[in-house]
Every structure is written in structure tokens, then in C-alpha cells.
Write a protein that holds these residues in place. Structure first.
Motif, mmCIF file in Angstrom:
data_model
loop_
_atom_site.group_PDB
_atom_site.id
_atom_site.type_symbol
_atom_site.label_atom_id
_atom_site.label_comp_id
_atom_site.label_asym_id
_atom_site.label_seq_id
_atom_site.Cartn_x
_atom_site.Cartn_y
_atom_site.Cartn_z
ATOM 1 N N ASP A 1 27.004 40.613 41.689
ATOM 2 C CA ASP A 1 26.485 41.975 41.599
ATOM 3 C C ASP A 1 27.634 42.841 41.089
ATOM 4 O O ASP A 1 28.757 42.767 41.587
ATOM 5 C CB ASP A 1 26.028 42.452 42.982
ATOM 6 C CG ASP A 1 25.324 43.796 42.936
ATOM 7 O OD1 ASP A 1 25.938 44.776 42.426
ATOM 8 O OD2 ASP A 1 24.192 43.901 43.408
ATOM 9 N N CYS A 2 27.353 43.659 40.068
ATOM 10 C CA CYS A 2 28.428 44.438 39.452
ATOM 11 C C CYS A 2 29.135 45.342 40.454
ATOM 12 O O CYS A 2 30.327 45.628 40.319
ATOM 13 C CB CYS A 2 27.894 45.246 38.270
ATOM 14 S SG CYS A 2 26.520 46.334 38.657
ATOM 15 N N ARG A 3 28.413 45.779 41.506
ATOM 16 C CA ARG A 3 29.041 46.656 42.498
ATOM 17 C C ARG A 3 30.117 45.926 43.291
ATOM 18 O O ARG A 3 31.025 46.552 43.842
ATOM 19 C CB ARG A 3 27.974 47.226 43.433
ATOM 20 C CG ARG A 3 27.090 48.268 42.770
ATOM 21 C CD ARG A 3 25.881 48.643 43.583
ATOM 22 N NE ARG A 3 24.951 47.523 43.695
ATOM 23 C CZ ARG A 3 23.668 47.663 44.036
ATOM 24 N NH1 ARG A 3 23.174 48.870 44.284
ATOM 25 N NH2 ARG A 3 22.872 46.629 44.122
ATOM 26 N N ASP A 4 30.024 44.599 43.348
ATOM 27 C CA ASP A 4 31.045 43.818 44.053
ATOM 28 C C ASP A 4 32.267 43.562 43.182
ATOM 29 O O ASP A 4 33.350 43.289 43.691
ATOM 30 C CB ASP A 4 30.456 42.484 44.517
ATOM 31 C CG ASP A 4 29.333 42.656 45.529
ATOM 32 O OD1 ASP A 4 29.366 43.659 46.267
ATOM 33 O OD2 ASP A 4 28.425 41.805 45.572
ATOM 34 N N VAL A 5 32.087 43.632 41.868
ATOM 35 C CA VAL A 5 33.193 43.366 40.948
ATOM 36 C C VAL A 5 34.028 44.613 40.697
ATOM 37 O O VAL A 5 35.248 44.529 40.509
ATOM 38 C CB VAL A 5 32.640 42.821 39.611
ATOM 39 C CG1 VAL A 5 33.745 42.679 38.565
ATOM 40 C CG2 VAL A 5 31.949 41.476 39.833
ATOM 41 N N VAL A 6 33.393 45.786 40.707
ATOM 42 C CA VAL A 6 34.073 47.020 40.307
ATOM 43 C C VAL A 6 35.338 47.318 41.108
ATOM 44 O O VAL A 6 36.367 47.679 40.517
ATOM 45 C CB VAL A 6 33.096 48.215 40.347
ATOM 46 C CG1 VAL A 6 33.843 49.546 40.331
ATOM 47 C CG2 VAL A 6 32.132 48.133 39.176
ATOM 48 N N PRO A 7 35.354 47.191 42.447
ATOM 49 C CA PRO A 7 36.597 47.540 43.168
ATOM 50 C C PRO A 7 37.807 46.753 42.684
ATOM 51 O O PRO A 7 38.875 47.327 42.461
ATOM 52 C CB PRO A 7 36.242 47.207 44.626
ATOM 53 C CG PRO A 7 34.755 47.385 44.697
ATOM 54 C CD PRO A 7 34.251 46.877 43.376
ATOM 55 N N GLU A 8 37.654 45.436 42.508
ATOM 56 C CA GLU A 8 38.782 44.633 42.017
ATOM 57 C C GLU A 8 39.120 44.994 40.583
ATOM 58 O O GLU A 8 40.291 45.102 40.216
ATOM 59 C CB GLU A 8 38.427 43.149 42.119
ATOM 60 C CG GLU A 8 39.526 42.232 41.603
ATOM 61 C CD GLU A 8 39.121 40.771 41.644
ATOM 62 O OE1 GLU A 8 39.820 39.970 41.004
ATOM 63 O OE2 GLU A 8 38.113 40.446 42.287
ATOM 64 N N PHE A 9 38.085 45.197 39.761
ATOM 65 C CA PHE A 9 38.289 45.554 38.361
ATOM 66 C C PHE A 9 39.084 46.859 38.258
ATOM 67 O O PHE A 9 40.040 46.955 37.493
ATOM 68 C CB PHE A 9 36.919 45.700 37.689
ATOM 69 C CG PHE A 9 36.975 46.098 36.238
ATOM 70 C CD1 PHE A 9 37.081 45.145 35.240
ATOM 71 C CD2 PHE A 9 36.920 47.433 35.863
ATOM 72 C CE1 PHE A 9 37.140 45.507 33.905
ATOM 73 C CE2 PHE A 9 36.972 47.809 34.531
ATOM 74 C CZ PHE A 9 37.074 46.845 33.552
#
Length: 345
Positions: free
Chosen positions: A249-257
Motif C-alpha cells: 500500500d503506497c501509504r506504507d511506503v511513503v514514510p520510508e521514501f
């Protein structure tokens, strides 16, 4: 000087592999030698004969042959009339369809005898081997509802547009032919070396043209089938050094990104993208560009997506400069697929 019977009966064609047929037709048309008055015909087990008016100079082909060429029935109506359809029946026939690789996608609707519609479309498009009646898109993974109405029934294909190859199974993942111009536009929009986040990458609809233009793309897709094709397409197009795929889910990737470095550009190619604006803004660097897609009622075209974007930016303490707005295509009755491009400070 009038043609004699021999000239009419023996004309040139080029033999190409069936998966290349549509790409070759486009290239021959650009060169001005595609003969639209004759039909594409099967040639051997894996090849088709594409009619030409002269030997091509810029297109690679397997061989040039003499082809017996009957005049083409130029429209779906021509083919259906030949099958005995009445005027009332023709009024119910589909008026538009799309060829995706070796598959014809069509909404048969209320047309009588759908199998005859499919057979007529195969006769009209010799490069295709399957016709699918497409329904809607449903579920969290945006899965298509399709029915085979004619042909071999092979729903897996490779579609090529503007030099980008998309492998996919049209019974498993969505593909919108109407987004062709927008896919090309994104390839033109990016600069080499840009850092891009594609929040809803699918099979690589926008990721692939951007990566081929030299952008560094983080591509996020949660549908496992679409993700598999995304990875395969990245390899097939030779852009594996430019794409970092995530099945998530993109919302899970954004913080690390965002911790590593924010994006110069964020693409939200999903009709309900506004629900993810907080994550998109978190990922976007100051001065970066956001491309937000939305399915918008005609009465609210551009007004609603811009208002939603400005409200989300205000909540995040950021400002919006709208750079461009576009209608991509009709989405459904009274609803348009639109895009808003905006710079976010």
C-alpha cells in the motif's frame, strides 16, 4: 492508367510476427505505405501479412510477398451487413473498441448475437486473435470483468505504444486504451534523473514511459498480479536500473521514501486519488509537481479536484500552483476522467 485484373489480384504485403502487427501497422502508416484498402491476413503459424502499397524503407519485416488481396470491408457495419444484420440491429452494434496487443476490447452492450460482433471484429483486425466483452472494474485491486466472445480466448498479450511494451493479462488486470496520450505525456514531462513516486503503478502504465525517459521511479502496486507484470515489464523494457518496485500500500511506503529524500514528482493515477493526498504531499519535495487523477462529475470538472487538492495542502501547511488541467476521457455517463498538474511549495 486503370489497373488490370492481375495488378488488383497480386499486391505486396510484408510478413511480420503477429505480436508486432499493430506496431508495424503504425510504422507503415507513418511511412505512408500501409494499404488500408486491404485486410491483414494470417500468413503462417506465428506471422501475419500486412498489406502495403510499396516496399517499406524504414520498417523491419520478415519478408515481402505477393498477396492476393480482396478489397477490405472497411467498417464493422460492413462486416455485420455481410452477415445479414438489419438497420435496427446495426443501431445496437458497438460504435467503438480498442485493439490491445492481440486482443480486441469492446463493450458489446445490447447488441444482438455478440459472437457475430466478435467474429466481425476479428475479420476487421487481422492482427488480433481474441475479442473480449469488457464490463466494469471492481474490488480493491481494480480487477476487470471480461467475457470471451470470439477467437482463441487467450487474454494474455503484449501491447506496444510509443515504443513501450506492456505485457498483461486483460482478464486479470485493467488497461485503459483511452489513457494512451496521458501515458506518452508523462514520458515527455519528466527530466532524466528526476526522483518520481508512482503511487498506483499497476503494470507500469506511467512508470515505464517515465523510466524510459531517464527518471528514477519508485513504483508502488498492491495487486499481486499487476505487480508481477510490473516487474516483468520493467525487465522487458530494460529499465530495471531506473525502477524500484514495491508490492505494498503506497501509504506504507511513503514514510520510508520521504526519510531518504522527497520526490521531485508524484503521480496519482487512481480515480479516488484524493483519499491519499496527505501521503502524496508528505512524499513531495517543496517545488515538486503533483499529477492527480480523478473521476469527476461533469458539473464539477476541475473545480472539485482543485478544491480537494488545495484543502489537503492547506492542512499540510503548503501552497498550490495549478500548472495544467486536462480531460483524459469519459469515465462513465456524466463523469469525466480528469488530471490536475500542480506545483506544491
Amino acid at each position: 492508367m486503370p489497373e488490370d485484373d492481375a495488378d488488383r489480384d497480386q499486391r505486396l504485403a510484408v510478413v511480420v510476427a503477429k505480436p508486432r502487427a499493430q506496431t508495424v501497422i503504425d510504422a507503415l502508416t507513418d511511412e505512408g505505405v500501409y494499404d488500408a484498402d486491404r485486410s491483414v491476413r494470417s500468413w503462417d503459424d506465428d506471422g501475419v501479412a500486412v498489406p502495403v502499397t510499396a516496399p517499406p524503407q524504414t520498417v523491419d519485416v520478415r519478408e515481402i510477398v505477393q498477396q492476393v488481396g480482396e478489397p477490405r470491408l472497411r467498417t464493422l457495419e460492413d462486416h455485420l451487413r455481410q452477415r445479414g444484420w438489419t438497420d435496427d440491429e446495426l443501431d445496437a452494434a458497438p460504435s467503438s473498441w480498442a485493439v490491445v496487443g492481440s486482443v480486441v476490447l469492446v463493450d458489446v452492450g445490447d447488441a444482438p448475437r455478440p459472437e457475430e460482433v466478435g467474429q466481425a471484429l476479428l475479420a476487421l483486425h487481422g492482427e488480433a486473435d481474441t475479442v473480449l466483452d469488457r464490463g466494469g472494474i471492481s474490488g480493491d485491486h481494480r480487477e476487470p470483468n471480461v467475457t470471451v466472445v470470439a477467437g482463441e480466448g487467450d487474454t494474455e498479450t503484449v501491447h506496444t505504444e510509443h515504443g513501450t511494451q506492456y505485457g498483461l493479462d486483460l482478464a486479470e488486470v485493467m488497461f485503459s486504451p483511452g489513457n494512451k496520450t496521458e501515458r506518452a505525456r508523462m514520458g515527455d514531462a519528466v527530466e532524466a534523473g528526476e526522483r518520481v513516486l508512482d503511487m498506483f503503478a499497476g503494470i507500469g502504465y506511467f512508470t515505464l514511459p517515465m523510466a524510459r525517459a531517464g527518471a528514477s521511479v519508485t513504483a508502488v502496486e498492491r495487486n499481486p498480479t499487476a505487480f508481477r507484470y510490473l516487474v516483468e515489464n520493467v525487465m522487458q523494457n530494460g529499465v530495471d536500473r531506473n525502477v524500484q518496485p514495491y508490492r505494498a500500500d503506497c501509504r506504507d511506503v511513503v514514510p520510508e521514501f520521504a526519510r531518504e529524500a522527497r520526490a521531485d514528482r508524484v503521480l496519482m493515477g487512481y480515480y479516488e486519488a484524493h483519499e491519499y493526498l496527505d501521503s502524496a504531499l508528505d512524499a513531495l519535495a517543496s517545488g515538486g509537481v503533483l499529477h492527480m487523477h480523478e473521476a469527476t462529475p461533469e458539473a464539477l470538472v476541475f473545480e472539485r479536484p482543485i478544491e480537494r487538492l488545495e484543502a489537503a495542502a492547506d492542512d499540510a501547511g503548503r501552497s498550490v500552483e495549478v500548472l495544467d488541467t486536462r480531460r483524459v476521457k469519459g469515465y462513465s455517463e456524466g463523469v469525466a476522467h480528469v488530471v490536475v498538474d500542480a506545483r506544491i511549495e
